[in-house]
Design an enzyme around this catalytic site. Structure first.
Site, PDB file in Angstrom:
ATOM      1  N   ARG A  21       2.039  29.013 -44.892  1.00 13.65           N
ATOM      2  CA  ARG A  21       3.329  28.302 -44.971  1.00 13.65           C
ATOM      3  C   ARG A  21       4.443  29.174 -44.406  1.00 13.65           C
ATOM      4  O   ARG A  21       5.463  28.662 -43.937  1.00 13.65           O
ATOM      5  CB  ARG A  21       3.644  27.901 -46.426  1.00 13.65           C
ATOM      6  CG  ARG A  21       5.039  27.314 -46.594  1.00 13.65           C
ATOM      7  CD  ARG A  21       5.198  26.447 -47.836  1.00 13.65           C
ATOM      8  NE  ARG A  21       4.693  27.060 -49.040  1.00 13.65           N
ATOM      9  CZ  ARG A  21       5.281  28.078 -49.690  1.00 13.65           C
ATOM     10  NH1 ARG A  21       6.401  28.612 -49.235  1.00 13.65           N
ATOM     11  NH2 ARG A  21       4.749  28.564 -50.786  1.00 13.65           N
ATOM     12  N   ASP A  23      19.131  17.947 -29.732  1.00  7.09           N
ATOM     13  CA  ASP A  23      17.764  17.419 -29.769  1.00  7.09           C
ATOM     14  C   ASP A  23      17.368  17.159 -28.310  1.00  7.09           C
ATOM     15  O   ASP A  23      17.897  16.257 -27.659  1.00  7.09           O
ATOM     16  CB  ASP A  23      17.755  16.124 -30.602  1.00  7.09           C
ATOM     17  CG  ASP A  23      16.354  15.533 -30.723  1.00  7.09           C
ATOM     18  OD1 ASP A  23      15.497  15.837 -29.874  1.00  7.09           O
ATOM     19  OD2 ASP A  23      16.128  14.748 -31.670  1.00  7.09           O
ATOM     20  N   LYS A  60       6.018  14.784 -29.111  1.00  4.78           N
ATOM     21  CA  LYS A  60       6.221  13.993 -27.896  1.00  4.78           C
ATOM     22  C   LYS A  60       5.737  14.765 -26.672  1.00  4.78           C
ATOM     23  O   LYS A  60       4.579  15.117 -26.612  1.00  4.78           O
ATOM     24  CB  LYS A  60       7.698  13.583 -27.824  1.00  4.78           C
ATOM     25  CG  LYS A  60       8.238  12.971 -29.123  1.00  4.78           C
ATOM     26  CD  LYS A  60       7.496  11.713 -29.472  1.00  4.78           C
ATOM     27  CE  LYS A  60       7.912  10.951 -30.713  1.00  4.78           C
ATOM     28  NZ  LYS A  60       8.522  11.565 -31.850  1.00  4.78           N
ATOM     29  N   TYR A 103      18.360   9.592 -32.963  1.00  2.00           N
ATOM     30  CA  TYR A 103      17.099   9.007 -33.417  1.00  2.00           C
ATOM     31  C   TYR A 103      17.297   8.415 -34.824  1.00  2.00           C
ATOM     32  O   TYR A 103      17.993   9.006 -35.659  1.00  2.00           O
ATOM     33  CB  TYR A 103      16.040  10.115 -33.402  1.00  2.00           C
ATOM     34  CG  TYR A 103      14.773   9.768 -34.120  1.00  2.00           C
ATOM     35  CD1 TYR A 103      13.967   8.720 -33.684  1.00  2.00           C
ATOM     36  CD2 TYR A 103      14.366  10.493 -35.233  1.00  2.00           C
ATOM     37  CE1 TYR A 103      12.802   8.404 -34.347  1.00  2.00           C
ATOM     38  CE2 TYR A 103      13.197  10.186 -35.898  1.00  2.00           C
ATOM     39  CZ  TYR A 103      12.425   9.125 -35.458  1.00  2.00           C
ATOM     40  OH  TYR A 103      11.272   8.823 -36.118  1.00  2.00           O
TER      41      TYR A 103
HETATM   42  C1  LIG Z   1      14.597  12.036 -30.276  1.00  2.08           C
HETATM   43  C2  LIG Z   1      13.748  12.265 -31.485  1.00  2.08           C
HETATM   44  N1  LIG Z   1      14.084  13.235 -32.336  1.00  2.08           N
HETATM   45  C3  LIG Z   1      13.344  13.478 -33.450  1.00  2.08           C
HETATM   46  C4  LIG Z   1      12.232  12.728 -33.743  1.00  2.08           C
HETATM   47  C5  LIG Z   1      11.437  13.007 -35.001  1.00  2.08           C
HETATM   48  O1  LIG Z   1      10.280  13.693 -34.671  1.00  2.08           O
HETATM   49  P1  LIG Z   1       8.915  13.632 -35.532  1.00  2.08           P
HETATM   50  O2  LIG Z   1       8.438  12.215 -35.494  1.00  2.08           O
HETATM   51  O3  LIG Z   1       8.014  14.589 -34.828  1.00  2.08           O
HETATM   52  O4  LIG Z   1       9.278  14.066 -36.906  1.00  2.08           O
HETATM   53  C6  LIG Z   1      11.844  11.705 -32.882  1.00  2.08           C
HETATM   54  C7  LIG Z   1      10.648  10.885 -33.190  1.00  2.08           C
HETATM   55  O5  LIG Z   1      10.431   9.839 -32.609  1.00  2.08           O
HETATM   56  C8  LIG Z   1      12.622  11.477 -31.716  1.00  2.08           C
HETATM   57  O6  LIG Z   1      12.296  10.504 -30.854  1.00  2.08           O
END
Ligand SMILES: Cc1ncc(COP(=O)(O)O)c(C=O)c1O
Length: 411
Positions: A77, A202, A227, A130
């Site tokens: 962890r 992000d 992704k 998101y």
């Molecule tokens: C732009 C963006 N940021 C953050 C996330 C969250 O990521 P995770 O699903 O790996 O927790 C996503 C998920 O679709 C995303 O598209």
């Protein structure tokens, strides 16, 4: 170990490469993607690193004296060689001092926000984030005494006017999900720094192939490594890259939150990153091909692609991005029902709510990533009910266009 036995020697040194490796700084991006995570394994000489599938580690007692960062591990962890390797290659691809990986993008984001902010402090965030990021800030933040001021996309260049003396962090996504609007990272960084605040970007949609926010002034970069970094729709993972001092400030709390990445997922992440530049460049080409192929189609009301919203956004793309994306959002005629029929008629492109993998996917933001938003909130963000977000993979562009056009004919 019984009394009087000598402790076993320290484990082999971490195989993650470190800042200052002789060859590292001179390598080009594509070479770093392949070789930037690890050395060949010292024990067996394997070209690829072993998967340290262990929850805990043997250590010479007393631990506090034996501990030397990067040499002796304690508990997965907290740290693990596969996690270190993944963090290392991501920080190098982002041009940052340090990198960390997490069990998901949301785990990375919550570790950063909750690890760096305190009660009474404020975040200034772009409205078009998101969906789950919005939920975290809007619904969960108030329970911890944290406040958010939202910046509508159209007022992004006026972000300065949203700051207050309590603002400690600015949060931006560019290009945005799912409208693919582009925002000025350099401007947001200057505004943050003038106020003594930090900028977190992000960078999931752009990937480090197309954009490096740190080079544009951001203090922290976050990824849903689920992704394009992972790239094969087979892991859930997250990452942060930024200044060592910032990540170290957050580390203790991140370990307490417990969003650590499983060693096998970290290994798969490093494996995926080796082909990141090849995959993302092909996805960029497919994005372009689909936009050109669907332009003016009678069943298409609108296409969203970075740079398509306005002339200034196109110029901004040219300034801050090396390439665009394989993400294209298509607003299909006939609203939600039209979009459903279109989704149902796709044969090659899978209906699924993720992105950045080698296979093309399609999803309706109003039913997936942004289902938490009210109709009014969707409208304000420019997310039409008939919008279908395409994540183009690495397939042949002719096959993708043929599938899309055949499905549009059935709307
Ligand atoms: C732009 C963006 N940021 C953050 C996330 C969250 O990521 P995770 O699903 O790996 O927790 C996503 C998920 O679709 C995303 O598209």
């Amino acid at each position: 170990m019984g009394q009087g036995e000598t402790p076993s020697p320290a484990r082999p040194p971490s195989t993650a490469k470190k800042a200052g490796d002789v060859e590292g700084p001179t390598w080009a991006f594509d070479t770093i993607a392949v070789h930037g995570a690890h050395e060949p394994d010292l024990n067996a000489g394997s070209v690829l690193p072993p998967i340290y599938q262990t929850s805990t580690y043997h250590y010479p007692a007393p631990f506090s004296e034996a501990r030397e960062p990067g040499r002796v591990h304690l508990y997965t962890r907290v740290d693990n060689p596969n996690q270190e390797q993944a963090g290392e290659v991501i920080r190098r691809l982002e041009g940052a001092e340090a990198g960390r990986v997490f069990s998901s993008g949301m785990a990375a984001l919550s570790a950063a926000l909750l690890g760096l902010l305190k009660q009474g402090e404020e975040v200034v965030a772009l409205e078009d984030l998101y969906g789950n990021t919005v939920t975290l800030l809007r619904d969960d933040f108030p329970r911890f005494g944290l406040k958010v001021r939202w910046v509508p996309s159209d007022r992004s260049s006026d972000v300065r006017s949203f700051l207050s003396p309590q603002t400690r962090l600015l949060l931006l996504e560019s290009p945005t999900n799912p409208t693919l609007r582009v925002h000025d990272i350099g401007l947001w960084a200057r505004v943050a720094h003038d106020a003594g605040a930090l900028l977190l970007v992000d960078n999931t949609f752009a990937s480090p192939v197309n954009q490096n926010p740190v080079a544009l002034g951001a203090d922290l970069v976050m990824h849903s490594a689920t992704k394009s970094l992972g790239g094969h729709s087979d892991i859930i993972a997250g990452a942060l890259a930024g200044r060592t001092s910032l990540l170290e400030r957050m580390d203790g709390f991140a370990h307490t939150l417990g969003g650590s990445l499983d060693p096998l997922a970290a290994f798969l992440l490093v494996r995926g990153i080796k082909t990141l530049p090849l995959r993302v460049r092909r996805q960029n080409e497919n994005g372009r091909a689909v936009v050109e192929g669907l332009q003016g189609h009678p069943k298409v009301e609108r296409l969203h692609f970075p740079g398509s919203a306005s002339d200034p956004e196109e110029k901004l793309c040219q300034r801050q991005m090396r390439g665009r994306t394989g993400m294209v959002s298509v607003v299909v005629r006939g609203g939600r029902e039209g979009a459903r029929r279109f989704m149902g008629a796709l044969r090659l492109i899978h209906p699924a709510s993720s992105l950045g993998g080698v296979e093309s996917l399609a999803s309706m933001p109003v039913e997936t990533s942004h289902r938490q938003l009210s109709l009014e909130e969707l409208h304000r963000r420019g997310i039409a009910e008939g919008m279908v977000r395409l994540s183009l993979g690495v397939e042949d562009p002719g096959d993708l266009l043929a599938d899309l056009k055949r499905a549009l004919d059935q709307v």
